[in-house]
Scaffold this motif. Sequence first.
Motif, PDB file in Angstrom:
ATOM      1  N   ILE A  54      28.489  76.987 -32.362  1.00  0.00           N
ATOM      2  CA  ILE A  54      29.054  75.719 -31.928  1.00  0.00           C
ATOM      3  C   ILE A  54      30.467  75.973 -31.437  1.00  0.00           C
ATOM      4  CG2 ILE A  54      29.755  73.407 -32.659  1.00  0.00           C
ATOM      5  CD1 ILE A  54      27.618  73.689 -34.919  1.00  0.00           C
ATOM      6  N   GLN A 104      33.940  73.928 -29.980  1.00  0.00           N
ATOM      7  CA  GLN A 104      34.641  72.650 -29.800  1.00  0.00           C
ATOM      8  C   GLN A 104      36.123  72.926 -29.641  1.00  0.00           C
ATOM      9  OE1 GLN A 104      33.543  69.449 -29.629  1.00  0.00           O
ATOM     10  NE2 GLN A 104      31.439  70.176 -29.743  1.00  0.00           N
ATOM     11  N   VAL A 128      30.577  67.737 -35.886  1.00  0.00           N
ATOM     12  CA  VAL A 128      29.382  68.497 -35.502  1.00  0.00           C
ATOM     13  C   VAL A 128      28.865  69.325 -36.684  1.00  0.00           C
ATOM     14  CG1 VAL A 128      28.501  70.305 -33.980  1.00  0.00           C
ATOM     15  CG2 VAL A 128      29.984  68.539 -33.065  1.00  0.00           C
TER      16      VAL A 128
END
Length: 86
Positions: free
Chosen positions: A24, A26, A35
């Motif tokens: 992930i 970000q 998230v």
Amino acid sequence: MTISANIVLFKNEFVASLSDGRHIEQSDLREMANVLHRAGVLASDVQFDWSGSAGQRMITAGQQVALRAEMRRLANVKVNGLAIAA
């Protein structure tokens, strides 16, 4: 099964490698917490790594605390009077 996350800061992006193989990315710390929470990661299962490789920056203690605090807050959010637990 508990999902853990190892987080690094690479070129101003937070990058999380989850124990289930997902990655992930970000740029916003609060969105990263959101998230990770939705992915089922608990604040206690987050680790921060810094190897000093090119492009990688150290995640500050304040950022670490802020991320875990936001994840704990999300775990205790109430929707329509009902507590939602991860």
